[in-house]
Design a protein around this motif. Structure first.
Motif, PDB file in Angstrom:
ATOM      1  N   THR A 149      -6.764  -8.800   6.191  1.00  0.00           N
ATOM      2  CA  THR A 149      -7.157  -8.826   7.596  1.00  0.00           C
ATOM      3  C   THR A 149      -7.108 -10.242   8.117  1.00  0.00           C
ATOM      4  O   THR A 149      -7.288 -11.201   7.355  1.00  0.00           O
ATOM      5  N   LYS A 150      -6.900 -10.386   9.409  1.00  0.00           N
ATOM      6  CA  LYS A 150      -6.953 -11.695  10.049  1.00  0.00           C
ATOM      7  C   LYS A 150      -8.345 -11.995  10.597  1.00  0.00           C
ATOM      8  O   LYS A 150      -8.600 -13.087  11.098  1.00  0.00           O
ATOM      9  N   ASP A 151      -9.245 -11.029  10.493  1.00  0.00           N
ATOM     10  CA  ASP A 151     -10.613 -11.216  10.971  1.00  0.00           C
ATOM     11  C   ASP A 151     -11.338 -12.214  10.061  1.00  0.00           C
ATOM     12  O   ASP A 151     -11.408 -12.018   8.843  1.00  0.00           O
ATOM     13  N   VAL A 152     -11.888 -13.267  10.635  1.00  0.00           N
ATOM     14  CA  VAL A 152     -12.507 -14.321   9.824  1.00  0.00           C
ATOM     15  C   VAL A 152     -13.768 -13.843   9.120  1.00  0.00           C
ATOM     16  O   VAL A 152     -14.220 -14.461   8.147  1.00  0.00           O
ATOM     17  N   ASN A 153     -14.364 -12.752   9.603  1.00  0.00           N
ATOM     18  CA  ASN A 153     -15.549 -12.187   8.954  1.00  0.00           C
ATOM     19  C   ASN A 153     -15.189 -11.077   7.974  1.00  0.00           C
ATOM     20  O   ASN A 153     -16.087 -10.439   7.414  1.00  0.00           O
ATOM     21  N   SER A 210      -9.855   4.754   5.800  1.00  0.00           N
ATOM     22  CA  SER A 210     -10.276   5.849   4.915  1.00  0.00           C
ATOM     23  C   SER A 210      -9.089   6.446   4.164  1.00  0.00           C
ATOM     24  O   SER A 210      -9.219   6.836   2.996  1.00  0.00           O
ATOM     25  N   LEU A 211      -7.923   6.494   4.807  1.00  0.00           N
ATOM     26  CA  LEU A 211      -6.745   7.035   4.132  1.00  0.00           C
ATOM     27  C   LEU A 211      -6.348   6.164   2.946  1.00  0.00           C
ATOM     28  O   LEU A 211      -6.014   6.666   1.872  1.00  0.00           O
ATOM     29  N   HIS A 212      -6.397   4.861   3.120  1.00  0.00           N
ATOM     30  CA  HIS A 212      -6.032   3.952   2.045  1.00  0.00           C
ATOM     31  C   HIS A 212      -7.079   3.959   0.932  1.00  0.00           C
ATOM     32  O   HIS A 212      -6.736   3.875  -0.253  1.00  0.00           O
ATOM     33  N   VAL A 213      -8.349   4.043   1.311  1.00  0.00           N
ATOM     34  CA  VAL A 213      -9.405   4.124   0.297  1.00  0.00           C
ATOM     35  C   VAL A 213      -9.226   5.389  -0.538  1.00  0.00           C
ATOM     36  O   VAL A 213      -9.374   5.364  -1.770  1.00  0.00           O
ATOM     37  N   ASP A 214      -8.888   6.482   0.102  1.00  0.00           N
ATOM     38  CA  ASP A 214      -8.649   7.732  -0.636  1.00  0.00           C
ATOM     39  C   ASP A 214      -7.485   7.578  -1.603  1.00  0.00           C
ATOM     40  O   ASP A 214      -7.516   8.116  -2.719  1.00  0.00           O
ATOM     41  N   ALA A 215      -6.446   6.842  -1.206  1.00  0.00           N
ATOM     42  CA  ALA A 215      -5.299   6.632  -2.102  1.00  0.00           C
ATOM     43  C   ALA A 215      -5.711   5.836  -3.331  1.00  0.00           C
ATOM     44  O   ALA A 215      -5.285   6.135  -4.452  1.00  0.00           O
ATOM     45  N   LEU A 216      -6.561   4.823  -3.140  1.00  0.00           N
ATOM     46  CA  LEU A 216      -7.043   4.041  -4.276  1.00  0.00           C
ATOM     47  C   LEU A 216      -7.935   4.891  -5.181  1.00  0.00           C
ATOM     48  O   LEU A 216      -7.859   4.795  -6.413  1.00  0.00           O
ATOM     49  N   LYS A 217      -8.756   5.723  -4.593  1.00  0.00           N
ATOM     50  CA  LYS A 217      -9.616   6.597  -5.400  1.00  0.00           C
ATOM     51  C   LYS A 217      -8.795   7.574  -6.229  1.00  0.00           C
ATOM     52  O   LYS A 217      -9.090   7.805  -7.407  1.00  0.00           O
ATOM     53  N   ARG A 218      -7.760   8.132  -5.636  1.00  0.00           N
ATOM     54  CA  ARG A 218      -6.909   9.062  -6.385  1.00  0.00           C
ATOM     55  C   ARG A 218      -6.255   8.355  -7.566  1.00  0.00           C
ATOM     56  O   ARG A 218      -6.123   8.922  -8.660  1.00  0.00           O
ATOM     57  N   LEU A 219      -5.859   7.113  -7.349  1.00  0.00           N
ATOM     58  CA  LEU A 219      -5.250   6.358  -8.436  1.00  0.00           C
ATOM     59  C   LEU A 219      -6.262   6.087  -9.545  1.00  0.00           C
ATOM     60  O   LEU A 219      -5.959   6.216 -10.732  1.00  0.00           O
ATOM     61  N   MET A 220      -7.492   5.736  -9.170  1.00  0.00           N
ATOM     62  CA  MET A 220      -8.512   5.449 -10.172  1.00  0.00           C
ATOM     63  C   MET A 220      -9.004   6.697 -10.885  1.00  0.00           C
ATOM     64  O   MET A 220      -9.600   6.605 -11.954  1.00  0.00           O
ATOM     65  N   ASP A 221      -8.760   7.860 -10.304  1.00  0.00           N
ATOM     66  CA  ASP A 221      -9.075   9.109 -10.996  1.00  0.00           C
ATOM     67  C   ASP A 221      -8.189   9.278 -12.226  1.00  0.00           C
ATOM     68  O   ASP A 221      -8.550   9.988 -13.165  1.00  0.00           O
ATOM     69  N   PRO A 231       0.801  -1.227   0.000  1.00  0.00           N
ATOM     70  CA  PRO A 231       0.000   0.000   0.000  1.00  0.00           C
ATOM     71  C   PRO A 231       0.833   1.275   0.000  1.00  0.00           C
ATOM     72  O   PRO A 231       0.431   2.282  -0.595  1.00  0.00           O
ATOM     73  N   GLU A 232       2.002   1.239   0.629  1.00  0.00           N
ATOM     74  CA  GLU A 232       2.830   2.446   0.660  1.00  0.00           C
ATOM     75  C   GLU A 232       3.400   2.794  -0.711  1.00  0.00           C
ATOM     76  O   GLU A 232       3.924   3.898  -0.908  1.00  0.00           O
ATOM     77  N   GLN A 233       3.314   1.866  -1.664  1.00  0.00           N
ATOM     78  CA  GLN A 233       3.795   2.133  -3.016  1.00  0.00           C
ATOM     79  C   GLN A 233       2.738   2.781  -3.910  1.00  0.00           C
ATOM     80  O   GLN A 233       3.065   3.210  -5.022  1.00  0.00           O
ATOM     81  N   LEU A 234       1.503   2.852  -3.466  1.00  0.00           N
ATOM     82  CA  LEU A 234       0.436   3.407  -4.305  1.00  0.00           C
ATOM     83  C   LEU A 234       0.746   4.817  -4.810  1.00  0.00           C
ATOM     84  O   LEU A 234       0.532   5.110  -5.989  1.00  0.00           O
ATOM     85  N   PRO A 235       1.280   5.715  -3.966  1.00  0.00           N
ATOM     86  CA  PRO A 235       1.571   7.063  -4.478  1.00  0.00           C
ATOM     87  C   PRO A 235       2.723   7.110  -5.485  1.00  0.00           C
ATOM     88  O   PRO A 235       2.904   8.119  -6.167  1.00  0.00           O
ATOM     89  N   ILE A 242      -4.187  -3.059   1.044  1.00  0.00           N
ATOM     90  CA  ILE A 242      -4.420  -2.096   2.126  1.00  0.00           C
ATOM     91  C   ILE A 242      -4.950  -2.829   3.354  1.00  0.00           C
ATOM     92  O   ILE A 242      -5.801  -3.710   3.244  1.00  0.00           O
ATOM     93  N   PRO A 243      -4.464  -2.496   4.546  1.00  0.00           N
ATOM     94  CA  PRO A 243      -5.020  -3.114   5.753  1.00  0.00           C
ATOM     95  C   PRO A 243      -6.445  -2.607   5.978  1.00  0.00           C
ATOM     96  O   PRO A 243      -6.761  -1.443   5.696  1.00  0.00           O
ATOM     97  N   LEU A 244      -7.306  -3.478   6.487  1.00  0.00           N
ATOM     98  CA  LEU A 244      -8.706  -3.103   6.678  1.00  0.00           C
ATOM     99  C   LEU A 244      -8.978  -2.514   8.059  1.00  0.00           C
ATOM    100  O   LEU A 244     -10.133  -2.274   8.411  1.00  0.00           O
TER     101      LEU A 244
END
Length: 290
Positions: free
Chosen positions: A217-221, A191-202, A158-162, A183-185
């Motif tokens: 995530t390690k969360d089973v749900n 929200s910071l990571h989602v914004d980075a993905l949105k900027r890339l898709m722009d 994720p840190e490579q997205l920019p 991106i970690p969930l």
């Protein structure tokens, strides 16, 4: 067996399907991310894992049971630059499959054209696994494949997205990010990571695979996955792709259930028109236009 091979543990086997999703996948669904392995095919050294064998015939059975119409086969890091297993699969199912290969950045134009005729539609960069191409190869590869309309597939941290846009400035080609950019969930940074993905898709022709929540995530749900998928779909539904990530490589502690993964995605994207884009139309346009 070399010391390097001993450091590449054997992946868990995939789980068999025990039931189908409660709701059928949209007609024409495209699986944009899966791998296959053939017994006896040479493995790269060093590598990050040793695959449990899952063949193209196994995926054909899997996809048929789930109602998946077509697929985009992605070259796994354990085969390095040797794309023979992938090309064998494309030759066996030319109407049903397209491929994403890993090639030397200096590959000749004639070889790229040959791969194109065989059904290849992109090149993969993978900074997360041994045997993958580095991000530094992106511009050279992009210049070679852009004339054919191929995509540049990126498995990155994720840190490579920019850092993606700068080396590709001035080159128009589709960019596809594997597995939500890893991106970690966690709620604190979501929200910071989602914004980075949105900027890339722009950026013109940047796509994101909404895949493999168990890698985020390690969360089973898969807490947070639905929120991320919904947020991205609300603004960039035409830039999202679905894939199974079958047979779920590089797992040694718990194997996901494929039916539950499909239902998780279906629950996150419950608008039929949006689901049609993510499961079918976006991938059709990107990979199966010819």
């Amino acid at each position: 067996m070399s010391a390097a091979d001993m450091e590449a543990p054997l992946c868990l086997p995939r789980r068999p399907l025990t039931r189908l999703p409660r709701a059928a996948l949209p007609q024409g669904t495209v699986d944009t991310h899966f791998h296959v392995f053939r017994a006896g095919a040479p493995l790269n050294t060093p590598r990050s894992y040793t695959p449990d064998i899952a063949t193209i015939s196994d995926w054909i059975e899997f996809s048929g049971n789930l109602g998946i119409a077509r697929g985009v086969l992605v070259q796994p890091s354990v085969y390095g630059l040797d794309n023979r297993v992938l090309l064998e699969a494309l030759a066996a199912y030319p109407d049903r499959l397209r491929g994403i290969v890993v090639i030397d950045p200096e590959t000749a134009e004639t070889e790229i054209e040959r791969l194109d005729r065989l059904g290849v539609r992109g090149v993969r960069i993978n900074t997360r696994n041994k045997g993958g191409l580095p991000l530094a190869a992106a511009r050279t590869l992009a210049e070679s494949i852009a004339p054919l309309g191929w995509s540049l597939q990126l498995q990155i941290n994720p840190e490579q997205l920019p850092d993606i846009a700068a080396p590709l400035s001035g080159i128009r080609l589709p960019i596809v990010i594997d597995h939500l950019g890893f991106i970690p969930l966690a709620r604190e940074t979501r929200s910071l990571h989602v914004d980075a993905l949105k900027r890339l898709m722009d950026r013109a022709e940047a796509y994101v695979k909404v895949t493999a929540p168990y890698r985020l995530t390690k969360d089973v749900n898969y807490d947070g996955f639905a929120e991320v998928a919904c947020a991205l779909a609300a603004s960039h539904a035409e830039r999202l792709l679905w894939g199974s990530d079958w047979p779920h490589t590089e797992l040694w502690d718990g194997m996901p259930d494929d039916t539950e993964l499909v239902e998780t995605m279906q629950a996150a994207i419950d608008d039929p028109a949006v689901a049609e884009k993510i499961f079918v139309r976006n991938a059709e346009a990107l990979f199966f236009g010819r």
